[in-house]
Write a protein that holds these residues in place. Sequence first.
Motif, short mmCIF file in Angstrom:
data_model
loop_
_atom_site.label_atom_id
_atom_site.label_comp_id
_atom_site.label_asym_id
_atom_site.label_seq_id
_atom_site.Cartn_x
_atom_site.Cartn_y
_atom_site.Cartn_z
N ALA A 180 21.69 79.08 21.83
CA ALA A 180 20.64 79.90 21.23
C ALA A 180 19.26 79.45 21.70
CB ALA A 180 20.73 79.85 19.71
N ARG A 181 19.06 78.14 21.80
CA ARG A 181 17.77 77.63 22.28
C ARG A 181 17.53 78.03 23.73
NH1 ARG A 181 14.70 76.94 17.98
NH2 ARG A 181 15.49 75.36 16.53
N GLU A 182 18.58 78.02 24.55
CA GLU A 182 18.44 78.45 25.94
C GLU A 182 18.09 79.93 26.01
OE1 GLU A 182 21.98 77.47 28.03
OE2 GLU A 182 21.72 75.30 27.82
N ARG A 183 18.75 80.75 25.16
CA ARG A 183 18.44 82.18 25.15
C ARG A 183 17.01 82.42 24.70
NH1 ARG A 183 22.13 83.49 22.04
NH2 ARG A 183 21.10 84.36 20.19
N SER A 184 16.56 81.65 23.73
CA SER A 184 15.17 81.77 23.27
C SER A 184 14.20 81.41 24.38
CB SER A 184 14.95 80.85 22.06
OG SER A 184 13.58 80.83 21.70
N ALA A 185 14.50 80.36 25.14
CA ALA A 185 13.61 79.96 26.23
C ALA A 185 13.53 81.03 27.31
CB ALA A 185 14.08 78.63 26.83
N ASP A 319 20.67 97.89 25.45
CA ASP A 319 21.95 97.55 26.07
C ASP A 319 21.79 97.39 27.58
OD1 ASP A 319 23.18 97.57 23.63
OD2 ASP A 319 23.94 99.63 23.81
N HIS A 320 21.06 98.32 28.20
CA HIS A 320 20.86 98.24 29.65
C HIS A 320 20.01 97.02 29.99
CE1 HIS A 320 22.77 102.07 30.33
NE2 HIS A 320 21.96 102.67 29.50
N ALA A 321 19.03 96.72 29.17
CA ALA A 321 18.19 95.54 29.41
C ALA A 321 19.02 94.27 29.35
CB ALA A 321 17.05 95.49 28.40
N ARG A 322 19.88 94.15 28.32
CA ARG A 322 20.73 92.96 28.21
C ARG A 322 21.67 92.83 29.40
NH1 ARG A 322 20.39 94.01 22.52
NH2 ARG A 322 22.07 95.54 22.64
N HIS A 323 22.19 93.98 29.85
CA HIS A 323 23.08 93.96 31.02
C HIS A 323 22.32 93.46 32.24
CE1 HIS A 323 26.40 96.25 33.46
NE2 HIS A 323 26.39 94.96 33.68
N ALA A 324 21.10 93.95 32.42
CA ALA A 324 20.29 93.54 33.57
C ALA A 324 20.00 92.04 33.53
CB ALA A 324 18.98 94.34 33.60
N TYR A 325 19.59 91.55 32.37
CA TYR A 325 19.25 90.12 32.27
C TYR A 325 20.50 89.26 32.42
CZ TYR A 325 14.77 91.82 30.50
OH TYR A 325 13.55 92.46 30.35
N ASP A 331 13.54 90.99 35.60
CA ASP A 331 12.80 92.13 35.07
C ASP A 331 13.54 93.39 35.51
OD1 ASP A 331 10.83 93.62 33.85
OD2 ASP A 331 9.17 92.85 35.06
N PHE A 332 13.10 94.54 34.99
CA PHE A 332 13.67 95.80 35.46
C PHE A 332 12.62 96.90 35.36
CE2 PHE A 332 14.48 95.93 30.94
CZ PHE A 332 14.27 97.25 30.59
#
Length: 358
Positions: A180-185, A319-325, A331-332
Amino acid sequence: MRLVTALDGRPPLGVEPGPELREFAGELRTLFRGLDAPAADALAARCTPGPQACADYLAAVRIPPWEFVEALLDAHPDAPGRPEVRERLRRSRLAALRVAPPIGWAVRQIEGQLHAAEREVQEADEEAEQAERELARTRQTSAAPDAPGAPGGSGAPDPSADRTGPARPADLLAEKAGQARERSARAAARRDLMRRQLILVERQQGTTAAPPAPTGTAAGETGEAGGIELPKILLVDDRPENLVVLEALLGPHGHQLVPATSGPDALRALMEPDGYAAILLDVQMPGMDGYETAARIRSRARTRDIPIVFVTAIGSGPDHARHAYAAGAADFIPKPVDPWTVRAKVASFVELHRERRG
């Protein structure tokens, strides 16, 4: 420096502001006039690119970034405790942006990404804090003298204490908190990137093009200019007409543009990866699509750190943003591309590239 006394002396605008912008600027002026002199001057000094921008905001010459509105509200003696004022200004500003040529759509698009990143930071931090609280309770319970398996405690030893067996609850909680900390960073890095892009978009306000190329750079020139190596931007799209659009938008602004019409072409172009500031990568391509191409780029040690910007027509929702990241994008950009969005996003990665090198 006192901006309030100069507001009524502003020269006539080249383009008459619409009623939405006049109403919004009027609300800002009312709040600004409620500040004492030191607070007003401090607010003006914080404006980018300079204090004159503050006068432009208040005189309905330019639409300010939301950070300016928040700073004005925070500095006002009465407004911070009145959430309805903040909400009214937010709606008023959006109304002005909807009819403001030419940057309104770019601002709304990037602000949407900014707010999504801010929400993800908050959610990931909350998840990490919850896991850390549960971890602390688990460790306290394990350390209690009468806990099963504790030294001197009653009951049979805890089989999960065997490191060779299944992962212990404490280990699972620690892993969950770390993830979770990595995702936050990562989300915080995207948030900072979007803030940089908003500033770059706002600088284009009132113009018909992006900022000029670096000094000494001729339009469309490649290689080096004035002893400064120009950053390279890899453009990947299977449709030549899309490449023409991107080249027209970015060509005159001091970039080396390297076109590629497929994933394999892009990988070949990256055989010499030095100097690339970003990769604009189409998602929907025959054969090797954008996701597979991005995975190949990320698998190479020499190219894994080059920012990838997906250019996609498949949507811009969460959903598309999460898939891209998740696929490794920094960025997208949704299609059809907005000129000011493209320029600001590329400019932000060029700035970061030069900062890393300089």
